[in-house]
Design an enzyme around this catalytic site. Structure first.
Site, short mmCIF file in Angstrom:
data_model
loop_
_atom_site.label_atom_id
_atom_site.label_comp_id
_atom_site.label_asym_id
_atom_site.label_seq_id
_atom_site.Cartn_x
_atom_site.Cartn_y
_atom_site.Cartn_z
N THR A 26 1.01 -0.89 -0.26
CA THR A 26 0.07 -0.30 0.23
C THR A 26 0.41 1.05 -0.04
O THR A 26 0.42 2.20 -0.24
CB THR A 26 -1.03 -0.09 1.44
OG1 THR A 26 -1.74 -1.13 1.21
CG2 THR A 26 -1.61 1.48 1.94
N ASP A 44 0.45 -6.84 4.71
CA ASP A 44 -0.62 -7.91 5.01
C ASP A 44 0.11 -9.11 5.21
O ASP A 44 -0.38 -10.31 5.79
CB ASP A 44 -1.38 -8.66 4.21
CG ASP A 44 -2.29 -7.01 3.57
OD1 ASP A 44 -3.14 -7.02 5.57
OD2 ASP A 44 -3.35 -7.12 2.54
C1 SIN Z 1 -0.83 -2.75 3.01
O1 SIN Z 1 -0.01 -2.88 2.61
O2 SIN Z 1 -1.49 -2.46 3.90
C2 SIN Z 1 -1.94 -4.07 2.03
C3 SIN Z 1 -1.69 -4.45 1.11
C4 SIN Z 1 -0.30 -5.37 0.76
O3 SIN Z 1 -0.25 -6.13 2.24
O4 SIN Z 1 0.64 -5.43 0.24
#
Ligand code: SIN
Length: 324
Positions: free
Chosen positions: A14, A98
């Site tokens: 993200t 994640d």
């Molecule tokens: C995030 O980064 O918060 C969710 C997406 C991911 O783990 O790449």
């Protein structure tokens, strides 16, 4: 030292995500912006990229829910390479939240680095109205530049966590991580470190990796190790199906202090008798399993099920490094 370099390795997440609407914190696409662009968008970091003080490399570009062994190997090889360079002071890895705790534990168990290796992330995409990634990047840089820092850590929302203890505990808030009852190693406050306890040990976790070399990992085939959970009504159906699928290791996410439903336990004991490595980790969010009782199955006391799985995979690869 000013001639020392900081390495930034991008893997997506993200922190590199973009959204159609700057207020949308859920309906965005992760892993869209390169790590070079993330750095040069920050006035304080752009200069470091330009002068060569920062080495920037895109190792992968993925939503970390899709993390796989190929990316882990690629990342571990690059981290190991840069750790060996005398002029590298520390490494920052941008990563999705994640599976961040899995990658952090994997790198710590495999490499146990004497220099700081800092994973950082964001809960909001890079083009959000108020993104959290830039501050996390700056805080991670403080940890990676620390003269005393060592081991694999995670920096998020101003807190520093050890790879062994860190867990994602919240699906949406900015401080999504915790080291639960171990607590954070410290904080980054206004660009300064406030440490509460020691950095992670700068040594390969023998229990987890068993001294497996990162170079061996490149040629290894990963053993199939799966996680099964003990819960009301759990029986051995999943275990029997996994045995048929050729599983080599099983982690049971056990209840409480490592207890397992009797029907599931029977199937797991049978699996062990057939040569499958089985280990128990508690499914409780906090604390660690205490020894005791007449447990039929071995335990991984301080590890969550996902980390126990990594420890088991590395252990299995070490046990048969030449044949893989
Ligand atoms: C995030 O980064 O918060 C969710 C997406 C991911 O783990 O790449």
């Amino acid at each position: 030292m000013s001639d020392q370099k900081i390495v930034f390795l991008g893997t997506g997440g993200t922190i590199a995500g973009t959204a159609l609407n700057a207020l949308d914190h859920t309906g965005y696409t992760a892993a869209q912006v390169g790590v070079h662009d993330l750095l040069t968008a920050l006035p304080g970091l752009k200069a470091g990229v330009g002068t060569g003080r920062y080495v920037v490399e895109q190792v992968a570009q993925l939503d970390s829910k899709d993390m796989g062994f190929d990316v882990w190997v690629k990342l571990a090889l690059r981290v190991a390479y840069f750790l060996e360079q005398e002029d590298v002071q520390g490494i920052v890895i941008t990563h999705g939240t994640d599976t961040l705790e899995e990658t952090a534990y994997f790198l710590q168990a495999l490499l146990g680095p004497a220099k700081p290796v800092v994973l950082t992330c964001a809960m909001r995409p890079s083009d959000a109205l108020a993104p959290d990634g830039p501050q996390n990047l700056l805080d991670a840089l403080v940890v990676a530049s620390s003269a005393t820092g060592c081991g694999v850590t995670v920096v998020c929302a101003g807190a520093i966590y050890g790879a062994d203890d860190v867990q994602k505990i919240h699906p949406s808030r900015l401080n999504a991580f915790s080291a639960v009852d171990a607590g954070p190693i410290g904080f980054v406050e206004q660009g300064r470190l406030r440490l509460l306890r020691d950095w992670p040990h700068a040594q390969v976790n023998e229990m987890a990796s068993g001294g497996l070399l990162v170079s061996q990992l490149a040629d290894a085939s990963w053993p199939r190790v799966e996680i099964v959970m003990s819960y009301a009504g759990a029986d051995g159906t999943v275990v029997r199906a996994l045995l048929k699928a050729g599983v080599q290791g099983l982690v049971v996410a056990a209840t409480g202090n490592g207890t397992v439903h009797q029907d599931l336990e029977t199937a797991l004991v049978l699996a062990m008798q057939q040569g499958v490595k089985v280990t128990r980790a508690t499914r409780c969010a906090e604390g660690r399993m205490l020894p005791g009782g007449n447990d039929a199955l071995p335990a991984a006391p301080g590890l969550t099920p996902v980390k126990a799985r990594i420890a088991l995979m590395l252990g299995l690869m070490r046990a048969a490094p030449k044949s893989r």
